[in-house]
Write a protein that holds these residues in place. Structure first.
Motif, PDB file in Angstrom:
ATOM      1  N   UNK A  82      48.775  44.956  34.187  1.00 31.53           N
ATOM      2  CA  UNK A  82      48.860  44.261  35.620  1.00 31.53           C
ATOM      3  C   UNK A  82      47.894  44.803  36.657  1.00 31.53           C
ATOM      4  N   UNK A  83      47.102  45.753  36.250  1.00 29.84           N
ATOM      5  CA  UNK A  83      45.980  46.130  37.129  1.00 29.84           C
ATOM      6  C   UNK A  83      44.653  45.087  36.990  1.00 29.84           C
ATOM      7  N   UNK A  84      44.715  44.016  36.093  1.00 31.22           N
ATOM      8  CA  UNK A  84      43.840  43.426  35.550  1.00 31.22           C
ATOM      9  C   UNK A  84      43.002  42.589  36.711  1.00 31.22           C
ATOM     10  N   UNK A  85      43.642  42.132  37.769  1.00 36.04           N
ATOM     11  CA  UNK A  85      43.147  41.386  38.763  1.00 36.04           C
ATOM     12  C   UNK A  85      42.438  42.391  39.909  1.00 36.04           C
ATOM     13  N   UNK A  86      42.830  43.432  40.029  1.00 38.55           N
ATOM     14  CA  UNK A  86      42.186  44.521  40.919  1.00 38.55           C
ATOM     15  C   UNK A  86      40.931  45.128  40.022  1.00 38.55           C
ATOM     16  N   UNK A  87      40.905  45.409  38.971  1.00 39.65           N
ATOM     17  CA  UNK A  87      39.904  45.726  38.214  1.00 39.65           C
ATOM     18  C   UNK A  87      38.807  44.648  37.953  1.00 39.65           C
ATOM     19  N   UNK A  88      39.410  43.560  37.853  1.00 41.73           N
ATOM     20  CA  UNK A  88      38.463  42.351  37.699  1.00 41.73           C
ATOM     21  C   UNK A  88      37.453  42.205  38.916  1.00 41.73           C
ATOM     22  N   UNK A  89      38.330  42.135  40.160  1.00 42.72           N
ATOM     23  CA  UNK A  89      37.484  41.875  41.491  1.00 42.72           C
ATOM     24  C   UNK A  89      36.573  43.133  41.609  1.00 42.72           C
ATOM     25  N   UNK A  90      36.918  44.301  41.363  1.00 41.09           N
ATOM     26  CA  UNK A  90      36.019  45.382  41.666  1.00 41.09           C
ATOM     27  C   UNK A  90      34.641  45.441  40.529  1.00 41.09           C
ATOM     28  N   UNK A  91      35.007  45.286  39.346  1.00 39.83           N
ATOM     29  CA  UNK A  91      34.230  45.224  38.389  1.00 39.83           C
ATOM     30  C   UNK A  91      33.190  44.024  38.719  1.00 39.83           C
ATOM     31  N   UNK A  92      33.594  42.793  39.095  1.00 39.03           N
ATOM     32  CA  UNK A  92      32.745  41.647  39.231  1.00 39.03           C
ATOM     33  C   UNK A  92      31.581  42.230  40.572  1.00 39.03           C
ATOM     34  N   UNK A  93      32.194  42.920  41.384  1.00 35.98           N
ATOM     35  CA  UNK A  93      31.331  43.310  42.670  1.00 35.98           C
ATOM     36  C   UNK A  93      29.985  43.788  42.306  1.00 35.98           C
ATOM     37  N   UNK A  94      29.799  44.480  41.146  1.00 40.70           N
ATOM     38  CA  UNK A  94      28.674  45.405  40.862  1.00 40.70           C
ATOM     39  C   UNK A  94      27.778  44.452  40.103  1.00 40.70           C
ATOM     40  N   UNK A  95      27.998  43.122  40.029  1.00 36.14           N
ATOM     41  CA  UNK A  95      27.116  42.321  39.145  1.00 36.14           C
ATOM     42  C   UNK A  95      26.487  41.250  40.360  1.00 36.14           C
TER      43      UNK A  95
END
Length: 126
Positions: A82-95
């Motif tokens: 259920x944390x996938x969307x939050x993690x995905x958004x933050x992760x993407x911001x580093x690239x």
């Protein structure tokens, strides 16, 4: 030849492993959990945890003379999908360049120190 990469700007290993190993231009980074290396304490909350994990990865990349643009493969371990969307958004911001590495995300029953997220990475440089 294998070179062990270690930086004080990322948490020390909590077991018999290295933060990272550099072999023939390929950097293998061990799974990072949300430990603040300045305090040695866990950060809490999935957003803060994800940012801390990414900062830890960034510190190891930097020590090896690399950055996120060198990443070719990551694995994200989540305690709760259920944390996938939050993690995905933050992760993407580093690239910054939008050239994301290959990746899988898996849900696991438990992670070290009972954290919510862990990320490992493989990076490459010429």
């Amino acid at each position: 030849m294998k070179n062990i990469i270690h930086t004080e700007e990322a948490p020390a290993a909590i077991g018999p492993y290295s933060q990272a190993c550099l072999v023939n231009g390929t950097l293998y980074i061990s799974g990072q959990i949300p430990v603040d290396p300045a305090t040695g304490k866990l950060v809490e909350g999935i957003d803060k945890e994800t940012h801390q994990v990414m900062k830890n990865l960034e510190a190891i990349l930097r020590k090896a003379g690399m950055d996120f643009s060198n990443a070719v493969k990551t694995t994200i371990f989540l305690k709760n999908m259920d944390d996938f969307a939050v993690v995905n958004e933050i992760y993407a911001s580093y690239f910054d360049n939008g050239q994301y590495p290959a990746r899988e995300t898996v849900q696991v029953s438990c992670l070290p120190k009972n954290v919510d997220v862990e990320i490992s990475m493989i990076a490459f440089t010429n």
